[in-house]
Write a protein that holds these residues in place. Structure first.
Motif, PDB file in Angstrom:
ATOM      1  N   ARG A 133      83.342  72.646  49.619  1.00 52.64           N
ATOM      2  CA  ARG A 133      83.463  71.465  50.472  1.00 52.64           C
ATOM      3  C   ARG A 133      82.329  71.298  51.470  1.00 52.64           C
ATOM      4  O   ARG A 133      82.410  70.472  52.381  1.00 52.64           O
ATOM      5  CB  ARG A 133      84.798  71.532  51.225  1.00 52.64           C
ATOM      6  N   ARG A 134      81.294  72.101  51.348  1.00 50.90           N
ATOM      7  CA  ARG A 134      80.229  72.055  52.361  1.00 50.90           C
ATOM      8  C   ARG A 134      78.993  71.353  51.831  1.00 50.90           C
ATOM      9  O   ARG A 134      78.478  71.709  50.769  1.00 50.90           O
ATOM     10  CB  ARG A 134      79.856  73.471  52.819  1.00 50.90           C
ATOM     11  N   PRO A 135      78.506  70.361  52.581  1.00 53.20           N
ATOM     12  CA  PRO A 135      77.447  69.504  52.034  1.00 53.20           C
ATOM     13  C   PRO A 135      76.134  70.201  51.717  1.00 53.20           C
ATOM     14  O   PRO A 135      75.316  69.657  50.992  1.00 53.20           O
ATOM     15  CB  PRO A 135      77.248  68.457  53.143  1.00 53.20           C
ATOM     16  N   GLN A 136      75.923  71.401  52.244  1.00 56.00           N
ATOM     17  CA  GLN A 136      74.648  72.066  51.964  1.00 56.00           C
ATOM     18  C   GLN A 136      74.781  73.156  50.894  1.00 56.00           C
ATOM     19  O   GLN A 136      73.855  73.914  50.646  1.00 56.00           O
ATOM     20  CB  GLN A 136      74.085  72.670  53.252  1.00 56.00           C
ATOM     21  N   ALA A 137      75.960  73.207  50.281  1.00 53.16           N
ATOM     22  CA  ALA A 137      76.209  74.273  49.292  1.00 53.16           C
ATOM     23  C   ALA A 137      76.039  73.759  47.864  1.00 53.16           C
ATOM     24  O   ALA A 137      76.409  72.634  47.545  1.00 53.16           O
ATOM     25  CB  ALA A 137      77.627  74.812  49.474  1.00 53.16           C
ATOM     26  N   THR A 138      75.479  74.612  47.013  1.00 50.79           N
ATOM     27  CA  THR A 138      75.409  74.278  45.587  1.00 50.79           C
ATOM     28  C   THR A 138      75.911  75.463  44.752  1.00 50.79           C
ATOM     29  O   THR A 138      75.859  76.611  45.196  1.00 50.79           O
ATOM     30  CB  THR A 138      73.963  73.952  45.137  1.00 50.79           C
ATOM     31  N   HIS A 139      76.387  75.119  43.568  1.00 51.12           N
ATOM     32  CA  HIS A 139      76.821  76.135  42.595  1.00 51.12           C
ATOM     33  C   HIS A 139      75.953  75.999  41.351  1.00 51.12           C
ATOM     34  O   HIS A 139      75.619  74.888  40.948  1.00 51.12           O
ATOM     35  CB  HIS A 139      78.290  75.914  42.206  1.00 51.12           C
ATOM     36  N   HIS A 140      75.628  77.132  40.768  1.00 49.19           N
ATOM     37  CA  HIS A 140      74.747  77.159  39.598  1.00 49.19           C
ATOM     38  C   HIS A 140      75.373  78.076  38.547  1.00 49.19           C
ATOM     39  O   HIS A 140      76.283  78.858  38.868  1.00 49.19           O
ATOM     40  CB  HIS A 140      73.366  77.674  40.018  1.00 49.19           C
ATOM     41  N   PRO A 141      74.874  78.001  37.317  1.00 50.54           N
ATOM     42  CA  PRO A 141      75.456  78.858  36.272  1.00 50.54           C
ATOM     43  C   PRO A 141      75.527  80.338  36.660  1.00 50.54           C
ATOM     44  O   PRO A 141      76.451  81.041  36.248  1.00 50.54           O
ATOM     45  CB  PRO A 141      74.515  78.631  35.078  1.00 50.54           C
ATOM     46  N   CYS A 142      74.588  80.804  37.501  1.00 48.40           N
ATOM     47  CA  CYS A 142      74.631  82.221  37.899  1.00 48.40           C
ATOM     48  C   CYS A 142      75.872  82.530  38.747  1.00 48.40           C
ATOM     49  O   CYS A 142      76.250  83.692  38.886  1.00 48.40           O
ATOM     50  CB  CYS A 142      73.352  82.605  38.659  1.00 48.40           C
ATOM     51  N   HIS A 143      76.488  81.497  39.329  1.00 46.10           N
ATOM     52  CA  HIS A 143      77.692  81.724  40.145  1.00 46.10           C
ATOM     53  C   HIS A 143      78.978  81.640  39.318  1.00 46.10           C
ATOM     54  O   HIS A 143      80.059  81.906  39.823  1.00 46.10           O
ATOM     55  CB  HIS A 143      77.764  80.700  41.286  1.00 46.10           C
ATOM     56  N   ARG A 144      78.838  81.254  38.072  1.00 43.40           N
ATOM     57  CA  ARG A 144      80.019  81.027  37.242  1.00 43.40           C
ATOM     58  C   ARG A 144      80.923  82.260  37.103  1.00 43.40           C
ATOM     59  O   ARG A 144      82.147  82.162  37.256  1.00 43.40           O
ATOM     60  CB  ARG A 144      79.583  80.518  35.864  1.00 43.40           C
ATOM     61  N   PRO A 145      80.335  83.437  36.828  1.00 43.87           N
ATOM     62  CA  PRO A 145      81.204  84.619  36.654  1.00 43.87           C
ATOM     63  C   PRO A 145      82.076  84.908  37.879  1.00 43.87           C
ATOM     64  O   PRO A 145      83.242  85.294  37.735  1.00 43.87           O
ATOM     65  CB  PRO A 145      80.208  85.759  36.409  1.00 43.87           C
ATOM     66  N   VAL A 146      81.521  84.717  39.079  1.00 43.18           N
ATOM     67  CA  VAL A 146      82.309  84.991  40.296  1.00 43.18           C
ATOM     68  C   VAL A 146      83.502  84.045  40.377  1.00 43.18           C
ATOM     69  O   VAL A 146      84.629  84.466  40.681  1.00 43.18           O
ATOM     70  CB  VAL A 146      81.427  84.812  41.566  1.00 43.18           C
ATOM     71  N   TRP A 147      83.248  82.761  40.079  1.00 41.19           N
ATOM     72  CA  TRP A 147      84.340  81.790  40.151  1.00 41.19           C
ATOM     73  C   TRP A 147      85.353  82.025  39.034  1.00 41.19           C
ATOM     74  O   TRP A 147      86.556  81.858  39.234  1.00 41.19           O
ATOM     75  CB  TRP A 147      83.778  80.362  40.102  1.00 41.19           C
ATOM     76  N   ALA A 148      84.862  82.403  37.859  1.00 39.10           N
ATOM     77  CA  ALA A 148      85.786  82.661  36.744  1.00 39.10           C
ATOM     78  C   ALA A 148      86.691  83.851  37.079  1.00 39.10           C
ATOM     79  O   ALA A 148      87.896  83.828  36.835  1.00 39.10           O
ATOM     80  CB  ALA A 148      84.990  82.932  35.468  1.00 39.10           C
ATOM     81  N   GLU A 149      86.096  84.871  37.699  1.00 39.44           N
ATOM     82  CA  GLU A 149      86.882  86.043  38.072  1.00 39.44           C
ATOM     83  C   GLU A 149      87.902  85.673  39.146  1.00 39.44           C
ATOM     84  O   GLU A 149      89.061  86.093  39.101  1.00 39.44           O
ATOM     85  CB  GLU A 149      85.940  87.126  38.590  1.00 39.44           C
ATOM     86  N   HIS A 150      87.466  84.864  40.092  1.00 43.06           N
ATOM     87  CA  HIS A 150      88.363  84.439  41.168  1.00 43.06           C
ATOM     88  C   HIS A 150      89.545  83.642  40.591  1.00 43.06           C
ATOM     89  O   HIS A 150      90.700  83.844  40.981  1.00 43.06           O
ATOM     90  CB  HIS A 150      87.574  83.598  42.172  1.00 43.06           C
ATOM     91  N   ALA A 151      89.229  82.749  39.647  1.00 46.81           N
ATOM     92  CA  ALA A 151      90.296  81.951  39.023  1.00 46.81           C
ATOM     93  C   ALA A 151      91.275  82.872  38.297  1.00 46.81           C
ATOM     94  O   ALA A 151      92.494  82.717  38.412  1.00 46.81           O
ATOM     95  CB  ALA A 151      89.690  80.942  38.054  1.00 46.81           C
ATOM     96  N   ALA A 152      90.733  83.848  37.568  1.00 48.25           N
ATOM     97  CA  ALA A 152      91.605  84.757  36.809  1.00 48.25           C
ATOM     98  C   ALA A 152      92.469  85.587  37.755  1.00 48.25           C
ATOM     99  O   ALA A 152      93.671  85.781  37.516  1.00 48.25           O
ATOM    100  CB  ALA A 152      90.757  85.655  35.919  1.00 48.25           C
TER     101      ALA A 152
END
Ligand code: SF4
Length: 203
Positions: A133-152
């Motif tokens: 939700r922060r306007p200066q933040a971006t997500h990239h494919p390198c961040h995908r594993p962290v989010w996938a783990e968090h979701a799991a």
């Protein structure tokens, strides 16, 4: 560690030297990352997240400069310098979080600093970043594993909670949904990448 201690124990402010060295490496690393993301952009792998549009516009600007910089053009050298300056300047704003990049271009938009009561600080508190939700933040494919783990993980915890734990369930559900939204956005922004675990957590 040993190197750090060696520097620190030497009299005469050797720590400053070490700090300068560390900063130099950090700056070089950040510049490499900005170039890497720019190359991704050129291959159609876009940033995702609230700051994605701004970053994409920046890359488009750089791309335009490079396109104008045809081999043999009289202004080629000046333009190369311009591009390097632009990239270096942008790299200075980059801060690395485990789950996102923060482009600290405008401290007045740094909610992490406002929340911490230090709005004038010259560095973000990336550990406090709610990057979805922060306007200066971006997500990239390198961040995908962290989010996938968090979701799991959140999904697993949800499954372990009994029906009476309504408040925790609601909080975890929101957390889980947010992680899925981030994953979807990363995947949508990089359509040609192989998303091995894509939607694995949607089941
Ligand atoms: S809230 Fe997040 S994106 Fe915003 S400045 Fe802080 S770390 Fe960067």
């Amino acid at each position: 560690m040993a190197t750090t201690e060696g520097y620190a124990s030497r009299p005469g402010g050797a720590q400053a030297e070490l700090l300068a060295e560390v900063n130099k490496h950090e700056a070089e690393h950040n510049l490499e990352l900005v170039w890497a993301e720019f190359r991704n952009y050129q291959q159609g792998i876009m940033p995702a997240g609230p700051g994605a549009r701004e970053l994409t516009e920046f890359f488009a600007h750089v791309d335009g400069k490079l396109a104008a910089d045809a081999p043999g053009a009289p202004k080629a050298q000046a333009s190369d310098r311009d591009v390097l300056n632009l990239m270096t300047k942008r790299a200075r704003t980059l801060h690395l979080g485990t789950a996102n990049y923060c482009w600290f271009t405008d401290p007045s938009r740094a909610l992490c600093l406002r929340l911490a009561g230090t709005p004038a600080a010259d560095k973000p508190l990336i550990g406090m970043c709610d990057s979805a939700r922060r306007p200066q933040a971006t997500h990239h494919p390198c961040h995908r594993p962290v989010w996938a783990e968090h979701a799991a993980n959140t999904r697993r915890f949800l499954g372990q909670l009994g029906p009476a734990r309504k408040t925790e369930k609601a909080r975890l559900r929101a957390d889980h949904d947010r992680a899925l939204r981030v994953l979807d956005a990363i995947d949508a922004a990089s359509p040609d990448t192989d998303h091995q675990e894509q939607h694995a957590d949607h089941t």
